[in-house]
Design a protein around this motif. Structure first.
Motif, mmCIF file in Angstrom:
data_model
loop_
_atom_site.group_PDB
_atom_site.id
_atom_site.type_symbol
_atom_site.label_atom_id
_atom_site.label_comp_id
_atom_site.label_asym_id
_atom_site.label_seq_id
_atom_site.Cartn_x
_atom_site.Cartn_y
_atom_site.Cartn_z
ATOM 1 N N PRO A 146 4.058 10.689 4.865
ATOM 2 C CA PRO A 146 3.039 11.231 5.840
ATOM 3 C C PRO A 146 3.354 12.504 6.608
ATOM 4 N N ASP A 150 0.829 -1.138 0.186
ATOM 5 C CA ASP A 150 -0.024 -0.018 -0.101
ATOM 6 C C ASP A 150 0.801 1.407 0.113
ATOM 7 N N SER A 151 1.924 1.115 -0.586
ATOM 8 C CA SER A 151 2.858 2.322 -0.775
ATOM 9 C C SER A 151 2.234 3.527 -1.157
ATOM 10 N N PRO A 181 10.055 6.859 -0.815
ATOM 11 C CA PRO A 181 10.112 7.561 0.680
ATOM 12 C C PRO A 181 11.180 7.977 0.767
ATOM 13 N N ASN A 218 15.122 7.356 7.320
ATOM 14 C CA ASN A 218 15.992 7.862 8.152
ATOM 15 C C ASN A 218 16.846 8.884 7.692
HETATM 16 C C1 LIG Z 1 12.889 2.573 7.822
HETATM 17 C C2 LIG Z 1 11.896 3.895 7.956
HETATM 18 C C3 LIG Z 1 12.464 5.091 7.992
HETATM 19 C C4 LIG Z 1 11.615 6.162 7.929
HETATM 20 N N1 LIG Z 1 12.147 7.477 7.729
HETATM 21 C C5 LIG Z 1 11.748 8.602 7.621
HETATM 22 C C6 LIG Z 1 12.302 9.697 7.313
HETATM 23 O O1 LIG Z 1 13.301 10.142 7.749
HETATM 24 N N2 LIG Z 1 11.342 10.602 7.262
HETATM 25 C C7 LIG Z 1 9.975 10.687 6.711
HETATM 26 O O2 LIG Z 1 9.370 11.861 6.245
HETATM 27 N N3 LIG Z 1 9.282 9.591 6.975
HETATM 28 C C8 LIG Z 1 10.171 8.563 7.498
HETATM 29 N N4 LIG Z 1 9.482 7.204 7.353
HETATM 30 C C9 LIG Z 1 8.182 7.092 7.131
HETATM 31 C C10 LIG Z 1 7.585 6.881 5.756
HETATM 32 O O3 LIG Z 1 7.636 8.213 5.045
HETATM 33 C C11 LIG Z 1 6.486 6.280 5.794
HETATM 34 O O4 LIG Z 1 6.688 5.029 6.317
HETATM 35 C C12 LIG Z 1 5.984 6.281 4.172
HETATM 36 O O5 LIG Z 1 4.550 5.729 4.103
HETATM 37 C C13 LIG Z 1 6.854 5.098 3.335
HETATM 38 O O6 LIG Z 1 6.457 5.290 1.960
HETATM 39 P P1 LIG Z 1 6.020 4.302 1.444
HETATM 40 O O7 LIG Z 1 4.333 4.462 1.839
HETATM 41 O O8 LIG Z 1 6.034 4.641 -0.177
HETATM 42 O O9 LIG Z 1 6.195 2.846 1.455
HETATM 43 C C14 LIG Z 1 10.232 5.956 7.758
HETATM 44 C C15 LIG Z 1 9.941 4.933 7.417
HETATM 45 C C16 LIG Z 1 10.442 3.677 7.640
HETATM 46 C C17 LIG Z 1 9.919 2.418 7.374
#
Ligand SMILES: Cc1cc2nc3c(=O)[nH]c(=O)nc-3n(C[C@H](O)[C@H](O)[C@H](O)COP(=O)(O)O)c2cc1C
Length: 186
Positions: A117, A17-18, A79, A82
């Motif tokens: 998010p 669900d990315s 995304p 970190n």
């Molecule tokens: C390992 C990990 C690290 C993350 N680090 C950040 C970050 O540095 N900045 C941020 O805005 N969101 C961060 N997130 C949240 C992601 O933006 C969020 O999970 C997003 O939905 C991931 O994208 P996707 O839905 O396309 O998989 C992190 C998520 C994960 C799993």
């Protein structure tokens, strides 16, 4: 009918669900008809290893390189993990960067989007992607798109306001792409 130019879309998330995958799908729908689109599954790209490369690109890498080679435009949807580029995507770009100084992204128009998010639209990952891609193509589109505050999908897609921002950015990017391609034809 003349062939439409090709566009490869790279997504830096494997999550079902990315929100980035949903934005990539939205871009693909918007550009369909103007570009022939290819959105490879990056889950089969092995970790970069120069010994493996020396023995010959694995099939998944060779296929990816062939698709990117034939593309005029490469779109990245990723995304931020970190404060940086997710390993999946960085690893993919590392393969595409080879051979050194003659990588597959050379001459490609590259556009970068991050959906998050959080409120900053992945500004760190976009900045890092600009740095990395900036040494791999002279046609990097430096206006990145950050789509903040998207927590979940609505009926499987990103919200309407995000779609509008994406469509507007894509139009500007396509104009940029046409301009640099036309300049090349002289
Ligand atoms: C390992 C990990 C690290 C993350 N680090 C950040 C970050 O540095 N900045 C941020 O805005 N969101 C961060 N997130 C949240 C992601 O933006 C969020 O999970 C997003 O939905 C991931 O994208 P996707 O839905 O396309 O998989 C992190 C998520 C994960 C799993």
């Amino acid at each position: 009918m003349a062939d439409t130019p090709r566009c490869t879309i790279l997504v830096g998330s494997l999550r079902r669900d990315s929100i980035n995958k949903a934005a990539a799908d939205c871009a693909g729908e918007y550009l369909a008809g103007r570009f022939t689109l290819y959105q490879p599954d990056l889950s089969g790209i092995p970790p970069f290893n120069q010994d493996v490369e020396d023995a010959g690109d694995p099939p998944a890498v060779a296929d990816l390189k062939a698709a990117v080679s034939g593309s005029e435009l490469v779109l990245i949807f990723s995304p931020e993990y970190n404060y940086g580029i997710p390993g999946l995507l960085k690893n993919t770009i590392d393969w595409l960067s080879r051979p050194f100084r003659a990588g597959t992204l050379m001459g490609k128009v590259v556009g970068i989007t991050s959906v998050t998010p959080g409120s900053r639209g992945g500004e760190n990952s976009r900045e890092q992607l600009l740095q990395t891609c900036g040494v791999l193509t002279e046609r990097l589109y430096r206006v990145t798109l950050g789509i903040p505050n998207v927590s979940e999908l609505e009926n499987g897609t990103i919200p309407e306001s995000s779609r509008s921002a994406l469509h507007h950015w894509l139009e500007e990017l396509v104009l940029f792409s046409q301009k640099v391609t036309d300049a090349d034809d002289f």
